[in-house]
Design an enzyme around this catalytic site. Structure first.
Site, PDB file in Angstrom:
ATOM      1  N   LYS A  71       0.825  -1.217   0.000  1.00 41.69           N
ATOM      2  CA  LYS A  71       0.000   0.000   0.000  1.00 41.69           C
ATOM      3  C   LYS A  71       0.860   1.270   0.000  1.00 41.69           C
ATOM      4  O   LYS A  71       0.651   2.163  -0.821  1.00 41.69           O
ATOM      5  CB  LYS A  71      -0.916   0.014   1.242  1.00 41.69           C
ATOM      6  CG  LYS A  71      -1.622   1.342   1.451  1.00 41.69           C
ATOM      7  CD  LYS A  71      -2.487   1.340   2.674  1.00 41.69           C
ATOM      8  CE  LYS A  71      -1.821   1.731   3.952  1.00 41.69           C
ATOM      9  NZ  LYS A  71      -1.663   3.157   4.231  1.00 41.69           N
ATOM     10  N   ASN A  72       1.815   1.327   0.914  1.00 46.08           N
ATOM     11  CA  ASN A  72       2.541   2.593   1.072  1.00 46.08           C
ATOM     12  C   ASN A  72       3.470   2.885  -0.098  1.00 46.08           C
ATOM     13  O   ASN A  72       3.788   4.042  -0.363  1.00 46.08           O
ATOM     14  CB  ASN A  72       3.280   2.624   2.411  1.00 46.08           C
ATOM     15  CG  ASN A  72       2.299   2.758   3.573  1.00 46.08           C
ATOM     16  OD1 ASN A  72       1.129   3.112   3.370  1.00 46.08           O
ATOM     17  ND2 ASN A  72       2.747   2.458   4.779  1.00 46.08           N
ATOM     18  N   CYS A 120      -4.331   7.866   9.923  1.00 51.94           N
ATOM     19  CA  CYS A 120      -4.626   7.319  11.241  1.00 51.94           C
ATOM     20  C   CYS A 120      -4.226   8.282  12.350  1.00 51.94           C
ATOM     21  O   CYS A 120      -3.199   8.955  12.262  1.00 51.94           O
ATOM     22  CB  CYS A 120      -3.883   6.004  11.415  1.00 51.94           C
ATOM     23  SG  CYS A 120      -4.611   4.696  10.444  1.00 51.94           S
ATOM     24  N   ARG A 154       1.909  13.788  13.867  1.00 50.10           N
ATOM     25  CA  ARG A 154       2.253  13.646  12.457  1.00 50.10           C
ATOM     26  C   ARG A 154       2.462  14.980  11.714  1.00 50.10           C
ATOM     27  O   ARG A 154       1.732  15.302  10.774  1.00 50.10           O
ATOM     28  CB  ARG A 154       1.189  12.782  11.752  1.00 50.10           C
ATOM     29  CG  ARG A 154       0.936  11.480  12.479  1.00 50.10           C
ATOM     30  CD  ARG A 154       0.076  10.521  11.731  1.00 50.10           C
ATOM     31  NE  ARG A 154       0.817   9.751  10.751  1.00 50.10           N
ATOM     32  CZ  ARG A 154       0.309   8.750  10.067  1.00 50.10           C
ATOM     33  NH1 ARG A 154      -0.943   8.412  10.238  1.00 50.10           N
ATOM     34  NH2 ARG A 154       1.040   8.082   9.196  1.00 50.10           N
ATOM     35  N   ASP A 183       4.185  -0.202  12.321  1.00 55.90           N
ATOM     36  CA  ASP A 183       2.907  -0.697  11.798  1.00 55.90           C
ATOM     37  C   ASP A 183       2.628  -2.153  12.190  1.00 55.90           C
ATOM     38  O   ASP A 183       1.559  -2.673  11.888  1.00 55.90           O
ATOM     39  CB  ASP A 183       2.864  -0.562  10.263  1.00 55.90           C
ATOM     40  CG  ASP A 183       2.578   0.869   9.822  1.00 55.90           C
ATOM     41  OD1 ASP A 183       2.437   1.742  10.692  1.00 55.90           O
ATOM     42  OD2 ASP A 183       2.500   1.108   8.594  1.00 55.90           O
ATOM     43  N   ARG A 219      -8.899   0.294   4.677  1.00 56.26           N
ATOM     44  CA  ARG A 219      -7.941   1.192   4.022  1.00 56.26           C
ATOM     45  C   ARG A 219      -6.663   0.460   3.648  1.00 56.26           C
ATOM     46  O   ARG A 219      -5.940   0.897   2.753  1.00 56.26           O
ATOM     47  CB  ARG A 219      -7.582   2.351   4.959  1.00 56.26           C
ATOM     48  CG  ARG A 219      -8.684   3.391   5.091  1.00 56.26           C
ATOM     49  CD  ARG A 219      -8.178   4.620   5.832  1.00 56.26           C
ATOM     50  NE  ARG A 219      -6.781   4.818   5.543  1.00 56.26           N
ATOM     51  CZ  ARG A 219      -5.872   5.248   6.409  1.00 56.26           C
ATOM     52  NH1 ARG A 219      -6.218   5.556   7.620  1.00 56.26           N
ATOM     53  NH2 ARG A 219      -4.616   5.388   6.055  1.00 56.26           N
TER      54      ARG A 219
HETATM   55  C1  UD1 Z   1       4.464   6.261   6.955  1.00 56.72           C
HETATM   56  C2  UD1 Z   1       3.417   5.212   6.692  1.00 56.72           C
HETATM   57  C3  UD1 Z   1       2.890   4.674   8.001  1.00 56.72           C
HETATM   58  C4  UD1 Z   1       4.017   4.213   8.909  1.00 56.72           C
HETATM   59  C5  UD1 Z   1       5.105   5.266   9.024  1.00 56.72           C
HETATM   60  C6  UD1 Z   1       6.334   4.789   9.769  1.00 56.72           C
HETATM   61  C7  UD1 Z   1       2.433   5.968   4.598  1.00 56.72           C
HETATM   62  C8  UD1 Z   1       1.262   6.566   3.912  1.00 56.72           C
HETATM   63  N1  UD1 Z   1       2.339   5.826   5.934  1.00 56.72           N
HETATM   64  O1  UD1 Z   1       3.818   7.327   7.635  1.00 56.72           O
HETATM   65  O2  UD1 Z   1       2.025   3.589   7.723  1.00 56.72           O
HETATM   66  O3  UD1 Z   1       3.496   3.966  10.190  1.00 56.72           O
HETATM   67  O4  UD1 Z   1       5.514   5.689   7.727  1.00 56.72           O
HETATM   68  O5  UD1 Z   1       6.862   3.664   9.125  1.00 56.72           O
HETATM   69  O6  UD1 Z   1       3.414   5.580   3.986  1.00 56.72           O
HETATM   70  N2  UD1 Z   1       7.807  13.361  11.408  1.00 56.72           N
HETATM   71  C9  UD1 Z   1       8.105  14.674  11.721  1.00 56.72           C
HETATM   72  N3  UD1 Z   1       8.054  15.600  10.713  1.00 56.72           N
HETATM   73  C10 UD1 Z   1       7.742  15.285   9.423  1.00 56.72           C
HETATM   74  C11 UD1 Z   1       7.458  13.938   9.110  1.00 56.72           C
HETATM   75  C12 UD1 Z   1       7.497  13.002  10.131  1.00 56.72           C
HETATM   76  O7  UD1 Z   1       8.390  14.998  12.863  1.00 56.72           O
HETATM   77  O8  UD1 Z   1       7.725  16.174   8.573  1.00 56.72           O
HETATM   78  C13 UD1 Z   1       7.853  12.325  12.465  1.00 56.72           C
HETATM   79  C14 UD1 Z   1       6.492  11.678  12.715  1.00 56.72           C
HETATM   80  O9  UD1 Z   1       5.723  12.406  13.617  1.00 56.72           O
HETATM   81  C15 UD1 Z   1       6.917  10.334  13.271  1.00 56.72           C
HETATM   82  C16 UD1 Z   1       8.224  10.011  12.516  1.00 56.72           C
HETATM   83  O10 UD1 Z   1       8.676  11.275  12.010  1.00 56.72           O
HETATM   84  O11 UD1 Z   1       7.225  10.451  14.642  1.00 56.72           O
HETATM   85  C17 UD1 Z   1       8.061   9.050  11.371  1.00 56.72           C
HETATM   86  O12 UD1 Z   1       7.030   9.491  10.513  1.00 56.72           O
HETATM   87  P1  UD1 Z   1       6.983   9.131   8.966  1.00 56.72           P
HETATM   88  O13 UD1 Z   1       7.999   8.063   8.674  1.00 56.72           O
HETATM   89  O14 UD1 Z   1       7.025  10.380   8.187  1.00 56.72           O
HETATM   90  O15 UD1 Z   1       5.564   8.502   8.848  1.00 56.72           O
HETATM   91  P2  UD1 Z   1       4.486   8.731   7.718  1.00 56.72           P
HETATM   92  O16 UD1 Z   1       5.184   8.993   6.410  1.00 56.72           O
HETATM   93  O17 UD1 Z   1       3.469   9.685   8.206  1.00 56.72           O
END
Ligand code: UD1
Length: 430
Positions: free
Chosen positions: A22-23, A117, A122, A305, A397
């Protein structure tokens, strides 16, 4: 109300095929925007989130052709607007990838800030910082991430946190920037590598995906391609855990065992048998589980996850286990639901202290998010009696044909749509 009704207790036995990631699919669908030629993508999982991404593209003028259930052709030659803010886009997380590809191709974009979620705050600051480093003006206006650049110029970007989303988004923007971009402290998840491979098959020049430093040499134009998405690590892991907690014997097919190592090693530690072959893993569980410790980490660490699913297994292990969530701050919201099934878990900050119990017993519970929802299904499969799970739209989803795949392994699970259907299910299984 749509619910999953489960009669627990059957060991899962048999073979199951895992779908596309999915991702990765979300990044790749957004990546199709980077060219005016046709992109054909195979192994696209048929899920709510991918449907929302495709619908968003269609709404702005892309031509989408479904060759079969999992093969899609996308042509983005005639895009009418760089504003993506429909309701679907607001609800899912992966829609933020449109920001990167719009900026890359059109040097501007306006994308509704993502939902997804509720597992923590985030933020998108790392995405914004990276876009700015490439020369874009970036603001949040009226709930949208607004980007604009006269030109995108390659840059050195050091991510303050390892972020899957920011790494993919910055790759999407940088492939068409002038000169060389370095993304340092990049995420190494399999789906990051898959999006990079997809972009390279469109003519991008990305090196180092899967390591801490990704190097991107900007090109002028990308072209159409034919690409097949990798298998979903988390769907596969969820079935591994479902096999384990039901004391089953399941061959999980069409996967990349290397991506599963952190999960396989925890299952071995708690006393399961795990047999790997080229593109499959067999999980057999016959002995009581031993307690252990798990800490979620960016890849190749144990995936956040999969945290709720491993907690379910440890809830049934001998002794005290500790699970630490180091990625998202609010990812234990499902523990109250698991307690209704009889689990004994105390959450302190980002740590769950789990006292294993002998068994779970069925109850009415709600899915608080996607992966926790799947974990509650897994718990229901192991529980004595009937479990009914609400809010299954979260689970849909991310899991294609979840009840059907579980039922093919011998689970008693049904999607019910009304009280009458629920009563019928209960009458049939008791
Ligand atoms: C993606 C996945 C999600 C998975 C996560 C971690 C998708 C659509 N979702 O989410 O299923 O749980 O990776 O493997 O691919 N952060 C910041 N600033 C930012 C971006 C992230 O502080 O600009 C922090 C987040 O709050 C979190 C950490 O970085 O604590 C990791 O987040 P991230 O890897 O970006 O997760 P997602 O891309 O939202």
């Amino acid at each position: 109300m749509r619910q999953y009704a489960i009669k627990g207790g059957n060991p899962l036995v048999g073979e199951v095929e895992i779908g596309g990631a999915k991702n990765a699919a979300l990044g790749i669908i957004a990546g199709a925007l980077l060219t005016d030629e046709t992109v054909e993508i195979e192994n696209v999982p048929d899920l709510r989130d991918t449907a929302v991404m495709l619908e968003a593209l269609k709404e702005v003028g892309a031509k989408i052709e479904k060759v079969d259930r999992h093969t899609i052709r996308i042509n983005c030659a005639n895009i009418l607007t760089t504003k993506f803010d429909n309701d679907g886009v607001k609800r899912i997380r992966g829609s933020y990838y449109f920001a990167g590809s719009l900026l890359g191709r059109f040097k501007e974009g306006e994308v509704a800030l993502p939902g997804g979620c509720n597992i923590g705050s985030r933020p998108v600051d790392q995405h914004m910082k990276g876009f700015r480093a490439l020369g874009a003006d970036v603001d949040i206006e009226h709930g949208c991430l607004v980007t604009r650049a006269d030109a995108l110029v390659g840059s050195h970007i050091f991510l303050d946190v390892v972020s899957v989303g920011a790494t993919i988004n910055l790759m999407l923007a940088a492939v068409l920037a002038q000169g060389q971009t370095y993304i340092e402290n990049a995420a190494k998840e399999p789906h990051v590598v898959d999006v990079a491979n997809f972009l390279n098959s469109m003519g991008a020049v990305i090196k180092g995906a899967g390591t801490d430093v990704i190097r991107i040499k900007g090109v002028e134009k990308l072209h159409g391609c034919h690409y097949s998405i990798i298998p979903d690590q988390i769907e596969a892991g969820t079935f591994m855990l479902a096999a384990a907690v039901t004391k089953g014997d399941v061959l999980i097919k069409n996967i990349i065992p290397k991506h599963m190592e952190s999960i396989s090693s925890k299952l071995l530690e708690i006393g399961c048998e795990v047999e790997e072959s080229d593109d499959a893993i067999r999980v057999v569980a016959s002995k009581p589980f031993r307690h252990t410790q798990v800490k979620t980490m960016p890849y190749p660490g144990f995936p956040t996850d999969m945290q709720p699913q491993i907690v379910v297994a440890l809830g049934l292990a001998d002794g005290t286990s500790i699970v630490t969530e180091s990625i998202f701050e609010n990812r234990f919201r499902y523990v109250d639901e698991l307690t209704r099934l009889g689990a004994n878990i105390k959450v302190e900050g980002n740590t769950a202290i789990i006292e294993g119990v002998n068994k779970f017993t069925g109850a009415n519970i709600s899915a608080p998010d996607l992966r926790a929802g799947a974990a509650l299904v897994v718990a229901g499969l192991a529980a004595e009696g009937i479990t009914v799970i609400d809010d299954i739209h979260y689970i849909e989803r991310g899991y294609e044909d979840f009840p059907e795949k579980l039922a093919s392994l011998g689970a008693e699970i049904k999607l019910v749509d009304s009280d009458e259907e629920l009563q019928k299910f209960k009458f049939k299984v008791v």
